[in-house]
Design an enzyme around this catalytic site. Structure first.
Site, PDB file in Angstrom:
ATOM      1  N   GLU A 345      61.684  31.976  68.252  1.00  0.00           N
ATOM      2  CA  GLU A 345      61.562  31.495  69.568  1.00  0.00           C
ATOM      3  C   GLU A 345      61.636  29.943  69.284  1.00  0.00           C
ATOM      4  O   GLU A 345      61.058  29.345  68.549  1.00  0.00           O
ATOM      5  CB  GLU A 345      60.013  31.711  70.188  1.00  0.00           C
ATOM      6  CG  GLU A 345      60.022  33.133  70.941  1.00  0.00           C
ATOM      7  CD  GLU A 345      58.674  33.303  71.524  1.00  0.00           C
ATOM      8  OE1 GLU A 345      58.497  34.335  72.246  1.00  0.00           O
ATOM      9  OE2 GLU A 345      57.586  32.601  71.159  1.00  0.00           O
ATOM     10  N   CYS A 346      62.474  29.240  70.421  1.00  0.00           N
ATOM     11  CA  CYS A 346      62.633  27.773  70.491  1.00  0.00           C
ATOM     12  C   CYS A 346      62.670  27.080  68.997  1.00  0.00           C
ATOM     13  O   CYS A 346      63.605  27.034  68.532  1.00  0.00           O
ATOM     14  CB  CYS A 346      61.031  27.318  71.255  1.00  0.00           C
ATOM     15  SG  CYS A 346      61.446  25.555  71.837  1.00  0.00           S
ATOM     16  N   GLY A 347      61.610  26.717  68.584  1.00  0.00           N
ATOM     17  CA  GLY A 347      61.402  25.981  67.089  1.00  0.00           C
ATOM     18  C   GLY A 347      62.198  27.038  66.072  1.00  0.00           C
ATOM     19  O   GLY A 347      62.808  26.733  64.989  1.00  0.00           O
ATOM     20  N   SER A 445      65.978  32.797  71.009  1.00  0.00           N
ATOM     21  CA  SER A 445      66.255  32.099  72.471  1.00  0.00           C
ATOM     22  C   SER A 445      65.207  30.896  72.321  1.00  0.00           C
ATOM     23  O   SER A 445      64.384  30.762  71.525  1.00  0.00           O
ATOM     24  CB  SER A 445      65.705  33.043  73.091  1.00  0.00           C
ATOM     25  OG  SER A 445      65.653  32.420  74.585  1.00  0.00           O
TER      26      SER A 445
END
Length: 488
Positions: A345-347, A445
């Site tokens: 996720e993200c990072g 994502s």
């Protein structure tokens, strides 16, 4: 049960300072203080946890559901002596400007808890009474315990405020003077996380002193104290999902794990710290063994793992150190290419890309399994998202919908031709976008998910990790892949 909600008349009124001061002072009275945070924020709960030495849980009906909120509050407070909820933004500010869904007021109604309203008095005197009167009467379903006057300038200023508020018959339960001695630094995504603040113990002691001196504990303590019904078992908020007959294979509580208990490596350090504690507890309840490790400091991946979980955080701040740990970068790449189920996720997505260009423009090589690079910028992408799966991934069937949240100042230089998600803003303020990657068994994502509301992802992730474990059994196909990795 009892407990109290800290609300502000707006963002920046001082909710976090008041909350931490109360928690720190309570910590000197009891080791069993449970805190919560309204909304999707990760960083404020880190400070709660540092002060209380207990995980702080998010109360977010967008990411979970209205039914999840009281279950979560009851379960995580079940052995606590005191409970405190920190609100989000202004009291009535919800997920969209059209209604107060997911606002602090909404949570107060769901939990039937009284509100302690924090007022920034730095530019007010008699007008404070009009503000308090308006907030108190705007929604008659709410109950108010009292107010906290924050940033009071002088004794004369306080006298004026008290005189203006007296006719309202609402207790003043705290008075905080203007002061600059307690400061928590911030940066591009909010407060600097606790792990990066060596002076935090001193700040916590100052907050505890402030809490003891500035609040009316004779009135506050009975409001914060919990009363537990005797001999009443309380199930986790996700219990109904765990026991659903539609889940295949059967799901087992962590106290009775399945024969195939997969080991999932959780990246957890200063670069990767954005995890909802519910998500980790759900993985364990589904039968996974969680193995924490640091992509920053460890010299290799944990041994004998069947899954990888990279949460959000600040890889852009630690990009140089992450890039310098070349052995780990190579091992992560080999693990992904060997089809180890991976959730990012993200990072975590940023870490799996080719490189990260930090705010100074320096480019740092990363894992390199996603064919895109990351650039940092000043534009903030923020908000709830309605997520629709555009393709079947290793963790989601096609067309399934869920709620998520974005919060980042980075962008990808190249987007996949076959995106994982279609994202629709919760408030419909702009057109849908498409993003996300599904390569090998990677599910990556920018969207953060709370698995209390997206249980299918957690269930399928553990199921895929169990399948990987079975593949590695002697005589099964797919036993190659991790033997070349060194021990941690």
């Amino acid at each position: 049960m009892g407990g109290l909600i800290i609300a502000g008349e707006r963002s920046g009124a001082g909710k976090t300072t008041v909350t931490l001061a109360l928690l720190a002072a309570l910590g000197r009275r009891s080791q069993r203080v449970q805190s919560f945070k309204v909304g999707p924020d990760y960083i404020d709960p880190m400070f709660h946890r540092y002060v209380t030495r207990r995980p702080a849980y998010n109360l977010d009906p967008v990411l979970t559901s209205e039914a999840y909120i009281p279950k979560s509050y009851a379960y995580y407070s079940r052995d606590a002596e005191y409970a405190l909820v920190e609100g989000v933004m202004g009291l009535f500010d919800g997920a969209s400007g059209a209604h107060d869904f997911a606002s602090t007021a909404h949570i107060a109604r769901l939990l039937d808890l009284p509100i302690l309203l924090v007022i920034d008095c730095s530019r007010l005197s008699r007008s404070a009474a009009a503000i308090v009167h308006g907030y108190r009467t705007f929604d008659p379903r709410l109950q108010f315990a009292g107010v906290v006057l924050n940033r009071v300038g002088s004794d004369r200023h306080l006298d004026l405020l008290k005189a203006a508020l007296t006719p309202l018959n609402l207790p003043i339960l705290g008075v905080l003077r203007r002061q600059e001695s307690i400061t928590i630094p911030d940066r591009h995504l909010g407060l600097v996380p606790t792990a990066e603040l060596p002076e935090l113990r001193q700040i916590t002691d100052q907050l505890a002193d402030l809490g003891e001196q500035c609040f009316d504990w004779q009135q506050l303590e009975p409001l914060l104290k919990l009363e537990h019904p005797p001999h009443t078992p309380i199930e986790p908020p996700y219990a109904s999902s765990l026991l659903s007959p539609s889940t295949h294979p059967p799901i087992y509580p962590s106290t009775h794990p399945p024969i195939h208990q997969p080991r999932i490596a959780i990246a957890h350090d200063s670069a990767f710290s954005f995890y909802y504690p519910d998500n980790l507890e759900i993985l364990a309840a589904l039968g996974a063994e969680l193995v924490y490790w640091s992509p920053l400091k460890d010299k290799s991946l944990p041994e004998n793992i069947q899954g990888l979980y990279f949460g959000g955080g600040f890889p852009e701040v630690f990009a140089e150190a992450l890039s310098a740990n070349k052995t780990v970068l190579q091992q992560v790449k080999q693990a992904v290419q060997a089809n180890i189920p991976t959730y990012a996720e993200c990072g975590g997505l940023m870490y799996l890309c080719q490189s990260i260009a930090d705010f100074a423009g320096n480019v740092w090589p990363m894992v390199g399994v996603l064919p895109t690079a990351i650039e940092m910028g000043q534009r903030l992408t923020l908000g709830y998202r309605q997520v629709e799966a555009l393709q079947a991934s290793s963790l989601l069937p096609k067309n399934i919908q869920a709620q998520g949240h974005e919060f980042h100042r980075s962008r990808q230089t190249t987007l996949t031709a076959v995106p994982l998600y279609r994202l629709c803003p919760y408030d419909g303020s702009r057109s849908p976008t498409e993003e996300g990657w599904h390569i090998h068994r990677v599910h990556a994502s920018y969207v953060h998910m709370h698995w209390g509301g997206s249980f299918a992802i957690a269930h399928e992730f553990v199921k895929q990790c169990q399948s990987r474990m079975i593949e590695e059994l002697p005589g099964s196909k797919g036993t190659q892949g991790l033997e070349q990795h060194s021990d941690p």
